[in-house]
Design an enzyme around this catalytic site. Structure first.
Site, PDB file in Angstrom:
ATOM      1  N   GLU A  36       0.139   9.941   9.799  1.00  0.00           N
ATOM      2  CA  GLU A  36       0.210   8.889   8.768  1.00  0.00           C
ATOM      3  C   GLU A  36       0.841   9.360   7.461  1.00  0.00           C
ATOM      4  O   GLU A  36       1.547   8.593   6.797  1.00  0.00           O
ATOM      5  CB  GLU A  36      -1.189   8.309   8.511  1.00  0.00           C
ATOM      6  CG  GLU A  36      -1.729   7.453   9.652  1.00  0.00           C
ATOM      7  CD  GLU A  36      -2.354   8.255  10.786  1.00  0.00           C
ATOM      8  OE1 GLU A  36      -2.460   9.497  10.645  1.00  0.00           O
ATOM      9  OE2 GLU A  36      -2.718   7.653  11.809  1.00  0.00           O
ATOM     10  N   GLU A  48       0.850  -1.219   0.000  1.00  0.00           N
ATOM     11  CA  GLU A  48       0.000   0.000   0.000  1.00  0.00           C
ATOM     12  C   GLU A  48       0.877   1.258   0.000  1.00  0.00           C
ATOM     13  O   GLU A  48       0.797   2.127   0.871  1.00  0.00           O
ATOM     14  CB  GLU A  48      -0.982   0.024   1.173  1.00  0.00           C
ATOM     15  CG  GLU A  48      -2.183   0.922   0.913  1.00  0.00           C
ATOM     16  CD  GLU A  48      -3.094   1.086   2.122  1.00  0.00           C
ATOM     17  OE1 GLU A  48      -2.714   1.789   3.066  1.00  0.00           O
ATOM     18  OE2 GLU A  48      -4.195   0.501   2.122  1.00  0.00           O
ATOM     19  N   ARG A  65      -6.424  10.708  15.019  1.00  0.00           N
ATOM     20  CA  ARG A  65      -5.769  11.646  15.945  1.00  0.00           C
ATOM     21  C   ARG A  65      -6.130  13.092  15.646  1.00  0.00           C
ATOM     22  O   ARG A  65      -6.402  13.872  16.543  1.00  0.00           O
ATOM     23  CB  ARG A  65      -4.242  11.481  15.866  1.00  0.00           C
ATOM     24  CG  ARG A  65      -3.676  10.498  16.868  1.00  0.00           C
ATOM     25  CD  ARG A  65      -2.154  10.453  16.764  1.00  0.00           C
ATOM     26  NE  ARG A  65      -1.558   9.752  17.892  1.00  0.00           N
ATOM     27  CZ  ARG A  65      -1.604   8.442  18.094  1.00  0.00           C
ATOM     28  NH1 ARG A  65      -2.240   7.656  17.260  1.00  0.00           N
ATOM     29  NH2 ARG A  65      -1.004   7.911  19.152  1.00  0.00           N
ATOM     30  N   HIS A  94     -12.079   7.989  14.564  1.00  0.00           N
ATOM     31  CA  HIS A  94     -11.057   7.728  15.577  1.00  0.00           C
ATOM     32  C   HIS A  94      -9.764   8.509  15.367  1.00  0.00           C
ATOM     33  O   HIS A  94      -8.862   8.458  16.191  1.00  0.00           O
ATOM     34  CB  HIS A  94     -10.695   6.236  15.567  1.00  0.00           C
ATOM     35  CG  HIS A  94      -9.966   5.815  14.323  1.00  0.00           C
ATOM     36  ND1 HIS A  94      -8.603   5.954  14.182  1.00  0.00           N
ATOM     37  CD2 HIS A  94     -10.402   5.299  13.158  1.00  0.00           C
ATOM     38  CE1 HIS A  94      -8.248   5.520  12.984  1.00  0.00           C
ATOM     39  NE2 HIS A  94      -9.312   5.121  12.344  1.00  0.00           N
ATOM     40  N   HIS A 154     -13.912   2.892  18.684  1.00  0.00           N
ATOM     41  CA  HIS A 154     -12.488   2.556  18.841  1.00  0.00           C
ATOM     42  C   HIS A 154     -12.121   2.529  20.330  1.00  0.00           C
ATOM     43  O   HIS A 154     -12.695   3.274  21.130  1.00  0.00           O
ATOM     44  CB  HIS A 154     -11.694   3.634  18.101  1.00  0.00           C
ATOM     45  CG  HIS A 154     -10.237   3.342  17.881  1.00  0.00           C
ATOM     46  ND1 HIS A 154      -9.333   3.288  18.909  1.00  0.00           N
ATOM     47  CD2 HIS A 154      -9.530   3.116  16.751  1.00  0.00           C
ATOM     48  CE1 HIS A 154      -8.118   3.036  18.412  1.00  0.00           C
ATOM     49  NE2 HIS A 154      -8.215   2.924  17.104  1.00  0.00           N
TER      50      HIS A 154
HETATM   51  C1  UD1 Z   1      -3.421   3.767  15.014  1.00  0.00           C
HETATM   52  C2  UD1 Z   1      -2.656   4.326  13.812  1.00  0.00           C
HETATM   53  C3  UD1 Z   1      -3.626   4.885  12.779  1.00  0.00           C
HETATM   54  C4  UD1 Z   1      -4.698   3.874  12.413  1.00  0.00           C
HETATM   55  C5  UD1 Z   1      -5.352   3.357  13.675  1.00  0.00           C
HETATM   56  C6  UD1 Z   1      -6.311   2.266  13.304  1.00  0.00           C
HETATM   57  C7  UD1 Z   1      -0.511   5.392  14.278  1.00  0.00           C
HETATM   58  C8  UD1 Z   1       0.188   6.615  14.678  1.00  0.00           C
HETATM   59  N1  UD1 Z   1      -1.848   5.436  14.255  1.00  0.00           N
HETATM   60  O1  UD1 Z   1      -4.063   4.874  15.629  1.00  0.00           O
HETATM   61  O2  UD1 Z   1      -2.904   5.226  11.611  1.00  0.00           O
HETATM   62  O3  UD1 Z   1      -5.665   4.519  11.621  1.00  0.00           O
HETATM   63  O4  UD1 Z   1      -4.348   2.814  14.553  1.00  0.00           O
HETATM   64  O5  UD1 Z   1      -7.227   2.009  14.285  1.00  0.00           O
HETATM   65  O6  UD1 Z   1       0.122   4.403  13.996  1.00  0.00           O
HETATM   66  N2  UD1 Z   1      -6.183   0.839  22.317  1.00  0.00           N
HETATM   67  C9  UD1 Z   1      -6.550  -0.226  23.097  1.00  0.00           C
HETATM   68  N3  UD1 Z   1      -6.686  -1.460  22.502  1.00  0.00           N
HETATM   69  C10 UD1 Z   1      -6.500  -1.668  21.186  1.00  0.00           C
HETATM   70  C11 UD1 Z   1      -6.124  -0.576  20.383  1.00  0.00           C
HETATM   71  C12 UD1 Z   1      -5.960   0.667  20.957  1.00  0.00           C
HETATM   72  O7  UD1 Z   1      -6.751  -0.086  24.289  1.00  0.00           O
HETATM   73  O8  UD1 Z   1      -6.650  -2.802  20.704  1.00  0.00           O
HETATM   74  C13 UD1 Z   1      -6.016   2.170  22.945  1.00  0.00           C
HETATM   75  C14 UD1 Z   1      -4.727   2.286  23.786  1.00  0.00           C
HETATM   76  O9  UD1 Z   1      -5.008   3.067  24.908  1.00  0.00           O
HETATM   77  C15 UD1 Z   1      -3.793   3.053  22.852  1.00  0.00           C
HETATM   78  C16 UD1 Z   1      -4.780   3.969  22.158  1.00  0.00           C
HETATM   79  O10 UD1 Z   1      -5.938   3.180  21.940  1.00  0.00           O
HETATM   80  O11 UD1 Z   1      -2.773   3.743  23.568  1.00  0.00           O
HETATM   81  C17 UD1 Z   1      -4.309   4.552  20.851  1.00  0.00           C
HETATM   82  O12 UD1 Z   1      -3.741   3.557  20.005  1.00  0.00           O
HETATM   83  P1  UD1 Z   1      -2.662   3.976  18.874  1.00  0.00           P
HETATM   84  O13 UD1 Z   1      -2.281   2.789  18.094  1.00  0.00           O
HETATM   85  O14 UD1 Z   1      -1.566   4.768  19.490  1.00  0.00           O
HETATM   86  O15 UD1 Z   1      -3.454   5.019  17.995  1.00  0.00           O
HETATM   87  P2  UD1 Z   1      -4.717   4.832  17.053  1.00  0.00           P
HETATM   88  O16 UD1 Z   1      -5.514   6.076  17.149  1.00  0.00           O
HETATM   89  O17 UD1 Z   1      -5.345   3.528  17.315  1.00  0.00           O
HETATM   90  N1  UDP Z   2     -12.998  -2.332  11.326  1.00  0.00           N
HETATM   91  C1  UDP Z   2     -13.321  -3.463  12.054  1.00  0.00           C
HETATM   92  N2  UDP Z   2     -14.042  -3.318  13.197  1.00  0.00           N
HETATM   93  C2  UDP Z   2     -14.472  -2.111  13.646  1.00  0.00           C
HETATM   94  C3  UDP Z   2     -14.106  -0.952  12.896  1.00  0.00           C
HETATM   95  C4  UDP Z   2     -13.357  -1.104  11.742  1.00  0.00           C
HETATM   96  O1  UDP Z   2     -12.984  -4.580  11.677  1.00  0.00           O
HETATM   97  O2  UDP Z   2     -15.114  -2.048  14.690  1.00  0.00           O
HETATM   98  C5  UDP Z   2     -12.198  -2.486  10.109  1.00  0.00           C
HETATM   99  C6  UDP Z   2     -12.707  -1.809   8.862  1.00  0.00           C
HETATM  100  O3  UDP Z   2     -13.633  -2.600   8.171  1.00  0.00           O
HETATM  101  C7  UDP Z   2     -11.414  -1.579   8.085  1.00  0.00           C
HETATM  102  C8  UDP Z   2     -10.407  -1.331   9.172  1.00  0.00           C
HETATM  103  O4  UDP Z   2     -10.952  -1.892  10.359  1.00  0.00           O
HETATM  104  O5  UDP Z   2     -11.020  -2.758   7.423  1.00  0.00           O
HETATM  105  C9  UDP Z   2     -10.167   0.123   9.332  1.00  0.00           C
HETATM  106  O6  UDP Z   2      -9.438   0.315  10.487  1.00  0.00           O
HETATM  107  P1  UDP Z   2      -9.345   1.703  11.207  1.00  0.00           P
HETATM  108  O7  UDP Z   2     -10.523   2.544  10.878  1.00  0.00           O
HETATM  109  O8  UDP Z   2      -9.065   1.411  12.627  1.00  0.00           O
HETATM  110  O9  UDP Z   2      -8.011   2.300  10.573  1.00  0.00           O
HETATM  111  P2  UDP Z   2      -7.698   3.122   9.248  1.00  0.00           P
HETATM  112  O10 UDP Z   2      -8.269   2.422   8.091  1.00  0.00           O
HETATM  113  O11 UDP Z   2      -8.262   4.487   9.454  1.00  0.00           O
HETATM  114  O12 UDP Z   2      -6.214   3.190   9.226  1.00  0.00           O
END
Ligand code: UD1
Ligand code: UDP
Length: 377
Positions: free
Chosen positions: A131, A117, A208, A206, A239
């Site tokens: 990102e 990608e 940032r 979700h 999320h």
């Molecule tokens: C990350 C990615 C973003 C992607 C997103 C998908 C970066 C900088 N960001 O952002 O590009 O779109 O994932 O969802 O790499 N947490 C949990 N359990 C989980 C996941 C997250 O508790 O399974 C909580 C934790 O407190 C964690 C916070 O979410 O610290 C943020 O997670 P993080 O991966 O830092 O950022 P995302 O916003 O999830």
């Molecule tokens: N997705 C999922 N469960 C959810 C929300 C999203 O499986 O509750 C899937 C969605 O179909 C897509 C991916 O997660 O395939 C997108 O992830 P996210 O939105 O976390 O990250 P991004 O695409 O913005 O990086």
């Protein structure tokens, strides 16, 4: 030859698992998986659905983790993994901090990097943040670039990245072969309670850059849409980021038209999408998935690195202002012609064979006797 796939968040996992399954059955390739655990529960949900058991798990997630802490833990941890398994190439995906840090960690070990990608751009380094820059920097490090579309390939070429760039389609489309089917029964108990014969808007937000005020404005739009169309309901899998959950639950909890539920596994998610009327999201991946299912997408961002769907007519970038979001959603709800135009446009992200193409390219490039390793060792 050993191919080490590294990923750590939900979207990377959804898009890398189909490729890992393909690598596992490709002759001449030994597939090894290292997850960083940048996400824990949301990553494990995906591994479960695809039946993938990683050989290595860096398990780095912390509550409210910082970009710096993710980066250092991944660079350090991956270096040790590479020392143990000596892969011919490390594959990373997309634009997360896991992706960039894993590419950097592989480079420090003078190991070739393949970027799945590759080449998506907004040219605004703070949107999506971080990102956009993660993806640019990963592209600069990578030796092989798997671009979903021709536009992505051209973006790389404009940056002087012309060698080993392949247009493959997006592996997210491949994932549908595992997930969507007729008569599917939801596993999630809350989702089982949703009556999809009502017009349902599937919502996720979700990012940032949307935390705080923009997310509040999105929630206000949801409330306004509910007020103006009482027959409509929202399904919002929220999320696990506490910064997201605080805002969303404070604004939208206990509303009769809004189902706030926990993150869904990808099978439930794709099937829920297939049964929805349309999608509102700031997610990257969902901008690619909804067009495949013929669902219009309102993109809750000010810009997108995925303009193909906008040009194809299946997605609209509606920003994060309450009035504009509300207006565009009501247009889809109240004007059948507007809905039809978006729902019948063509998916520009591939034919479901991206993983197969990538595996074939790797096999060819790294076959015995060929020395195109792209690294110093
Ligand atoms: C990350 C990615 C973003 C992607 C997103 C998908 C970066 C900088 N960001 O952002 O590009 O779109 O994932 O969802 O790499 N947490 C949990 N359990 C989980 C996941 C997250 O508790 O399974 C909580 C934790 O407190 C964690 C916070 O979410 O610290 C943020 O997670 P993080 O991966 O830092 O950022 P995302 O916003 O999830
Ligand atoms: N997705 C999922 N469960 C959810 C929300 C999203 O499986 O509750 C899937 C969605 O179909 C897509 C991916 O997660 O395939 C997108 O992830 P996210 O939105 O976390 O990250 P991004 O695409 O913005 O990086």
């Amino acid at each position: 030859m050993k191919v080490l796939s590294v990923f750590g968040t939900r979207p990377e996992a959804i898009k890398m698992c189909p490729l890992v399954l393909e690598l596992q059955k490709t002759e001449g390739i030994e597939s090894i998986v290292c997850v960083t655990g940048q996400h824990r529960q949301m990553l494990d949900q995906v591994l479960d659905v695809f039946g993938i058991h990683p050989e290595y798990d860096l398990n780095i997630m912390k509550a409210r983790q910082t970009l710096a802490s993710i980066t250092t833990a991944v660079v350090e941890g991956l270096g040790e993994v590479i020392d143990q398994c000596h892969p011919a190439i490390v594959l990373v995906h997309g634009d997360t901090t896991t992706s960039f840090a894993a590419a950097l960690g592989a480079f420090y070990k003078q190991t070739a990097v393949g970027h799945v990608e590759a080449g998506l751009r907004t040219y605004n380094k703070y949107s999506p943040y971080p990102e956009e820059m993660n993806r640019v920097l990963t592209g600069r490090i990578a030796d092989f670039h798997f671009a979903p579309t021709i536009r992505n390939k051209e973006a790389l070429e404009r940056e002087g990245i012309c060698k080993n760039v392949y247009v493959t389609g997006n592996t997210v489309i491949d994932a549908f072969a595992t997930t969507v089917r007729d008569g599917y029964e939801f596993r999630d108990e809350a989702l089982r309670q949703v009556d999809f014969s009502r017009r349902t808007i599937l919502l996720t937000a979700h990012r940032r850059e949307n935390l705080g005020r923009p997310l509040e404005q999105i929630c206000d739009a949801v409330l306004e849409i509910c007020k103006q169309t009482p027959d409509v309901q929202f399904v919002y899998p929220v999320h696990l980021n506490p910064a997201v959950r605080e805002t969303v639950f404070a604004k939208l909890a206990d509303h009769p038209q809004i189902h706030l539920i926990d993150p869904l596994d990808v099978q439930d998610m794709h099937n829920a999408m297939a049964r929805s009327f349309f999608v509102m999201t700031d997610s990257g991946g969902m901008q690619e998935e909804a067009p495949h299912l013929g669902k219009p997408v309102l993109v809750l961002r000010t810009e997108t690195e995925r303009p193909e769907a906008v040009e194809a007519g299946t997605a609209k970038v509606v920003g994060v202002e309450t009035n504009e979001i509300t207006e565009q959603a009501l247009k889809l709800l109240n004007c059948p012609e507007s809905y039809r135009e978006m729902a019948t446009a063509k998916n520009p992200y591939g034919d479901g064979n991206a993983s197969r193409r990538i595996a074939a390219i790797l096999r060819e490039e790294f076959s015995e006797g060929k020395s195109n390793k792209g690294c110093a060792q």
